[in-house]
Design an enzyme around this catalytic site. Structure first.
Site, PDB file in Angstrom:
ATOM      1  N   LYS A 115       0.773  -1.068   0.071  1.00 40.62           N
ATOM      2  CA  LYS A 115      -0.148   0.120   0.069  1.00 40.62           C
ATOM      3  C   LYS A 115       0.805   1.239   0.017  1.00 40.62           C
ATOM      4  CE  LYS A 115      -4.496  -1.825   1.335  1.00 40.62           C
ATOM      5  NZ  LYS A 115      -5.727  -1.770   2.265  1.00 40.62           N
ATOM      6  N   LYS A 197      -4.283 -11.759  -6.541  1.00 43.34           N
ATOM      7  CA  LYS A 197      -5.510 -11.973  -5.907  1.00 43.34           C
ATOM      8  C   LYS A 197      -6.492 -11.073  -6.361  1.00 43.34           C
ATOM      9  CE  LYS A 197      -6.084  -9.086  -2.084  1.00 43.34           C
ATOM     10  NZ  LYS A 197      -6.939  -8.741  -0.587  1.00 43.34           N
ATOM     11  N   LYS A 200     -10.555  -5.242  -4.671  1.00 42.10           N
ATOM     12  CA  LYS A 200     -11.646  -4.421  -4.932  1.00 42.10           C
ATOM     13  C   LYS A 200     -10.954  -3.152  -5.352  1.00 42.10           C
ATOM     14  CE  LYS A 200     -13.041  -4.382   0.022  1.00 42.10           C
ATOM     15  NZ  LYS A 200     -12.279  -3.678   0.893  1.00 42.10           N
TER      16      LYS A 200
HETATM   17  P1  ATP Z   1      -8.365  -3.807  -1.020  1.00 45.34           P
HETATM   18  O1  ATP Z   1      -8.309  -3.925  -2.587  1.00 45.34           O
HETATM   19  O2  ATP Z   1      -9.104  -2.516  -0.703  1.00 45.34           O
HETATM   20  O3  ATP Z   1      -7.026  -3.843  -0.442  1.00 45.34           O
HETATM   21  P2  ATP Z   1      -9.507  -6.256  -0.662  1.00 45.34           P
HETATM   22  O4  ATP Z   1     -10.403  -6.761  -1.622  1.00 45.34           O
HETATM   23  O5  ATP Z   1      -8.119  -7.064  -0.424  1.00 45.34           O
HETATM   24  O6  ATP Z   1      -9.280  -4.626  -0.478  1.00 45.34           O
HETATM   25  P3  ATP Z   1     -10.312  -6.467   2.201  1.00 45.34           P
HETATM   26  O7  ATP Z   1     -11.078  -5.321   2.553  1.00 45.34           O
HETATM   27  O8  ATP Z   1      -8.805  -6.304   2.530  1.00 45.34           O
HETATM   28  O9  ATP Z   1     -10.633  -6.794   0.474  1.00 45.34           O
HETATM   29  O10 ATP Z   1     -10.692  -7.922   2.712  1.00 45.34           O
HETATM   30  C1  ATP Z   1     -11.874  -8.165   3.163  1.00 45.34           C
HETATM   31  C2  ATP Z   1     -12.056  -9.744   3.413  1.00 45.34           C
HETATM   32  O11 ATP Z   1     -12.099 -10.459   2.207  1.00 45.34           O
HETATM   33  C3  ATP Z   1     -10.749 -10.280   3.892  1.00 45.34           C
HETATM   34  O12 ATP Z   1     -11.194 -11.417   4.889  1.00 45.34           O
HETATM   35  C4  ATP Z   1      -9.888 -10.914   2.860  1.00 45.34           C
HETATM   36  O13 ATP Z   1      -9.124 -11.898   3.431  1.00 45.34           O
HETATM   37  C5  ATP Z   1     -11.004 -11.221   1.800  1.00 45.34           C
HETATM   38  N1  ATP Z   1     -10.649 -11.259   0.622  1.00 45.34           N
HETATM   39  C6  ATP Z   1     -10.260 -10.113  -0.062  1.00 45.34           C
HETATM   40  N2  ATP Z   1      -9.780 -10.564  -1.350  1.00 45.34           N
HETATM   41  C7  ATP Z   1      -9.895 -11.872  -1.343  1.00 45.34           C
HETATM   42  C8  ATP Z   1      -9.659 -12.670  -2.272  1.00 45.34           C
HETATM   43  N3  ATP Z   1      -9.248 -12.382  -3.592  1.00 45.34           N
HETATM   44  N4  ATP Z   1     -10.013 -13.983  -2.055  1.00 45.34           N
HETATM   45  C9  ATP Z   1     -10.340 -14.391  -1.131  1.00 45.34           C
HETATM   46  N5  ATP Z   1     -10.653 -13.738   0.052  1.00 45.34           N
HETATM   47  C10 ATP Z   1     -10.302 -12.319  -0.415  1.00 45.34           C
END
Ligand code: ATP
Ligand code: LTN
Length: 333
Positions: A115, A197, A200
């Site tokens: 980040k 991965k 969002k």
């Molecule tokens: P950002 O892109 O804003 O960092 P993110 O998509 O990684 O966000 P988080 O808010 O960090 O999402 O994660 C929320 C939850 O979703 C966490 O428990 C995380 O482990 C899960 N998660 C996020 N992305 C994935 C993914 N691609 N596959 C499985 N679980 C996920």
């Protein structure tokens, strides 16, 4: 009567729109766990501001995430659903835990490194402190387990280390939490870049399927998913990351095992798989989307849920902070 259920804690940040990765890795599992545990599910808005947010959007996304939790089947009568900023104990415990956490440890965290590379204009202290706030979240509720996606492993490890460190210096104060990873779908990858991965906040929106995407968008994104050129449908994340990712997604949404899914597509081509996954995901998202929209039109109800959550969460968290303040020598009245 003695409470025999174990405590489960998890949270999601109200940033951007959620993807099917968030749904599969987090929220969909919560639904299945809510009967067996005493559950606390938070909306992590204090974590969200570690990256600059638009205030109106943050407010809107908070309610939208709450509505989504409920639309996904999380029962606000069974679980404590609350907003992190409604419980001041998170900030209080975070401060104390900061004094048990080393700067070097935080500098080494992968998410901090990622980040800070992505937001060079705003490498703030909160971004670095993110894992300590997350440890405070979990430890406040004496959580036994924390269902999260695999990307959160390092954060859970540090929460455990901090808990153990504190317990060793004083006396057992915090439950040392365990992470709970689901077997299939713990990590869903980007459709355009299947080695990474699904996130969002990814740059290319075609790689992420959002829970808010309409049917056409979902099907189109799956049709364009990156695979490979051997046209063989087989689960092998090492050599076939794209196809394996599609199989995982299909398997989670159809509730079939990976091997059942493989047999279902035996002899078929990538086009068939992509269309089938797209249609299945679109079918599964439709009822969630309409229920979320219905809930969002009833703000009074959503506020009631948050009030109840804040009351119960404050009660539980306050007990832990009280214990901690006493042990570290804060004078009590
Ligand atoms: P950002 O892109 O804003 O960092 P993110 O998509 O990684 O966000 P988080 O808010 O960090 O999402 O994660 C929320 C939850 O979703 C966490 O428990 C995380 O482990 C899960 N998660 C996020 N992305 C994935 C993914 N691609 N596959 C499985 N679980 C996920
Ligand atoms: N960092 C988590 C969100 C989160 C969380 C938590 C998850 C904040 N506090 C406590 C589990 C337990 C993420 O989703 N990226």
């Amino acid at each position: 009567m003695e409470n025999v259920k174990k405590v489960l804690y998890s949270a999601v940040q109200p940033t951007n729109n959620l993807t099917i990765g968030n749904y599969i890795g987090a929220i969909s599992n919560w639904k299945q766990l809510q009967d067996d545990y005493d559950c606390f599910f938070a909306i992590a808005n204090m974590h969200a501001i570690t990256v600059r947010q638009n205030p109106a959007e943050l407010r809107q996304r908070t309610l939208s995430l709450l509505a989504l939790y409920i639309a996904c089947g999380i029962d606000p009568e069974k679980c404590v659903l609350y907003l992190q900023s409604h419980v001041s104990a998170h900030a209080e415990l975070c401060w104390v835990l900061n004094t048990f956490t080393y700067v070097g440890e935080m500098e080494r965290m992968t998410q901090f490194k990622d980040k800070s590379a992505r937001h060079t204009e705003n490498i703030n202290m909160g971004l670095m402190d993110y894992p300590v706030l997350m440890a405070a979240d979990i430890l406040l509720y004496q959580a036994d387990c924390v269902p999260v996606g695999l990307d959160q492993r390092q954060h859970i490890e540090i929460a455990r280390d901090i808990a153990q460190r504190f317990n060793n210096i004083y006396s057992p104060t915090f439950k040392v939490p365990e992470a709970l990873y689901m077997k299939t779908g713990a990590k869903i990858n980007d459709l355009q870049n299947p080695e990474k991965k699904m996130s969002k906040s990814a740059e290319n929106p075609n790689g992420s399927v959002f829970l808010s995407d309409d049917r056409d968008a979902v099907i189109r994104k799956f049709k364009r998913a990156v695979t490979d050129s051997d046209n063989l449908i087989k689960y092998d994340p090492e050599t076939k990351p794209g196809v394996s990712n599609l199989l995982s997604i299909y398997s989670v949404f159809s509730k079939k095992s990976i091997s059942e899914t493989e047999s279902e597509f035996e002899g078929k081509g990538y086009g068939d798989l992509k269309l089938a996954v797209g249609e299945l995901v679109a079918d599964k998202l439709a009822p969630i989307q309409s229920e979320q929209a219905r809930l969002l039109s009833d703000k009074t109800y959503l506020d009631e849920v948050l009030k109840r959550g804040a009351y119960l969460a404050n009660k539980a968290a306050g007990r832990t902070v009280g214990k901690v303040y006493k042990k570290i020598g804060f004078y009590q009245l």
